[in-house]
Design an enzyme around this catalytic site. Structure first.
Site, PDB file in Angstrom:
ATOM      1  N   HIS A 193       0.862 -15.389  -4.329  1.00  0.00           N
ATOM      2  CA  HIS A 193      -0.441 -15.401  -3.663  1.00  0.00           C
ATOM      3  C   HIS A 193      -2.203 -16.332  -3.904  1.00  0.00           C
ATOM      4  CE1 HIS A 193       0.665 -10.722  -2.854  1.00  0.00           C
ATOM      5  NE2 HIS A 193       1.013 -11.566  -1.695  1.00  0.00           N
ATOM      6  N   GLY A 219      -2.491  -7.794   0.342  1.00  0.00           N
ATOM      7  CA  GLY A 219      -2.649  -7.348  -0.720  1.00  0.00           C
ATOM      8  C   GLY A 219      -1.519  -6.938  -2.479  1.00  0.00           C
ATOM      9  N   SER A 237       5.537  -8.655  -3.679  1.00  0.00           N
ATOM     10  CA  SER A 237       4.598  -7.484  -3.856  1.00  0.00           C
ATOM     11  C   SER A 237       6.357  -6.219  -3.995  1.00  0.00           C
ATOM     12  CB  SER A 237       4.189  -7.406  -3.125  1.00  0.00           C
ATOM     13  OG  SER A 237       3.186  -8.265  -2.937  1.00  0.00           O
ATOM     14  N   GLY A 247       2.912 -18.736   2.029  1.00  0.00           N
ATOM     15  CA  GLY A 247       4.588 -18.749   1.239  1.00  0.00           C
ATOM     16  C   GLY A 247       5.493 -19.107   2.290  1.00  0.00           C
ATOM     17  N   ASP A 279       7.851 -16.741   3.276  1.00  0.00           N
ATOM     18  CA  ASP A 279       8.419 -16.212   4.126  1.00  0.00           C
ATOM     19  C   ASP A 279       8.818 -16.972   4.850  1.00  0.00           C
ATOM     20  OD1 ASP A 279       7.875 -13.234   3.424  1.00  0.00           O
ATOM     21  OD2 ASP A 279       6.644 -14.047   2.528  1.00  0.00           O
TER      22      ASP A 279
HETATM   23  O1  PAF Z   1       3.419 -12.580   4.650  1.00  0.00           O
HETATM   24  C1  PAF Z   1       2.679 -11.651   4.614  1.00  0.00           C
HETATM   25  O2  PAF Z   1       1.933 -11.276   3.277  1.00  0.00           O
HETATM   26  C2  PAF Z   1       2.027 -10.920   6.056  1.00  0.00           C
HETATM   27  O3  PAF Z   1       3.271 -10.679   6.821  1.00  0.00           O
HETATM   28  C3  PAF Z   1       1.166 -11.321   6.783  1.00  0.00           C
HETATM   29  C4  PAF Z   1       1.112 -12.706   6.641  1.00  0.00           C
HETATM   30  C5  PAF Z   1      -0.560 -11.172   5.120  1.00  0.00           C
HETATM   31  C6  PAF Z   1       0.591 -10.979   7.590  1.00  0.00           C
HETATM   32  O4  PAF Z   1      -0.193  -9.679   7.389  1.00  0.00           O
END
Ligand code: PAF
Length: 302
Positions: A41, A35, A195, A156, A159
């Site tokens: 996103h 979120g 975020s 993404g 990460d």
């Molecule tokens: O990258 C993220 O936002 C989180 O690590 C994920 C992949 C949604 C798992 O909680």
């Protein structure tokens, strides 16, 4: 036609939705998120809308990937705002479960990933700095893959290590899902969208621009002259130091697949390896906010 997302909050409803897509022969594109959605996103959602018949966005702040001293409580939560932001991008369904839905007995061993299932890709860099983090990530992603049965899933590249760990999870647990790594989306001044950028003060926000500047400088130097991994690291570290970013978890020049450091080799070997393509990974604290970023050095033609 309204793009207003359909919101699913319980597992029975989710199972029915998953079955309905399968009955209709529709491919599901999954975008797992925690979120507080930003343009990064939304770019994943756009890719999912282009590459699959229906898009499922999951919104779940996963407690098991936060250590006790991390920002789980503080992590931004804004479901209403997220639904509105999604509405402007594509027609999607949102699955926003509760913690009890996902972890009914605190931790359910049947679907928890065990530490011996994670290999070297997960144990270095973030794995070392944030013990337990990838166990939490792989546990939730494994559960989401199992519950939502997508054909494609979008993550993404910011990460980058997480993406590699999830690719391995997908292979080892034979989920047979196509994993798509999407490009990093940046603010105009280059800061990778996250975020956690919301935690930064105005002064820290300016300081944080040094991260991408350092990465860009190192990348263009690697493209233009023969630089060893240690020298590239120093270029990034210098730029961080100039911006008074002094709390550095790591700056590492690594192999894009294994994430093994290239510094262990001698200078000539390092240069050869970098020419084949490398990634520079960075994790730093700006104030109390931990930020990560990376840059890909594509193979360099002789
Ligand atoms: O990258 C993220 O936002 C989180 O690590 C994920 C992949 C949604 C798992 O909680």
């Amino acid at each position: 036609m309204s793009n207003s997302p359909e919101l699913i909050t319980d597992l029975t409803q989710l199972a029915q939705w998953v079955q309905a897509q399968s009955d209709d022969g529709l491919s599901v594109g999954l975008v797992p998120t925690m979120g507080a959605l930003h343009a990064g996103h939304l770019s994943l959602v756009k890719s999912a809308a282009q590459q699959s018949d229906v898009v499922l966005v999951t919104i779940f702040v996963n407690p098991t990937q936060f250590a006790a001293d991390e920002d789980l409580q503080q992590y931004p939560r804004d479901l209403e705002g997220d639904l509105q932001r999604l509405q402007s991008v594509a027609k999607v369904t949102v699955f926003a479960p509760t913690v009890t839905d996902i972890y009914p007995s605190g931790k359910s061993p049947a679907t928890n990933i065990e530490s011996n299932e994670l290999d070297d890709v997960a144990t270095r860099w973030e794995g070392e700095q944030r013990p337990g983090h990838f166990l939490g990530v792989t546990t939730i992603v494994h559960k989401l893959f199992t519950l939502t049965k997508p054909q494609i899933a979008f993550f993404g590249r910011k990460d980058y290590q997480q993406l590699r760990v999830i690719e391995q999870l997908n292979e080892e647990h034979r989920h047979n899902i196509k994993i798509v790594g999407c490009p990093i989306v940046r603010e105009e001044d280059g800061l990778a969208m996250s975020s956690r950028n919301a935690y930064l003060t105005a002064a820290q926000r300016t300081q944080a621009t040094a991260i991408y500047k350092g990465l860009q400088t190192a990348c263009s130097m690697a493209n233009n002259m023969e630089m060893a991994a240690t020298e590239l690291q120093e270029v990034v570290q210098k730029q961080l130091g100039n911006a008074e970013i002094n709390r550095i978890d790591y700056v590492a020049v690594v192999h894009p697949k294994s994430l093994e450091p290239l510094v262990l080799l001698d200078r000539t070997e390092q240069i050869k390896q970098i020419k084949l393509g490398a990634i520079i990974l960075v994790a730093v604290f700006v104030g109390n906010t931990r930020l990560i970023d990376n840059i890909y050095i594509p193979p360099i033609n002789p």
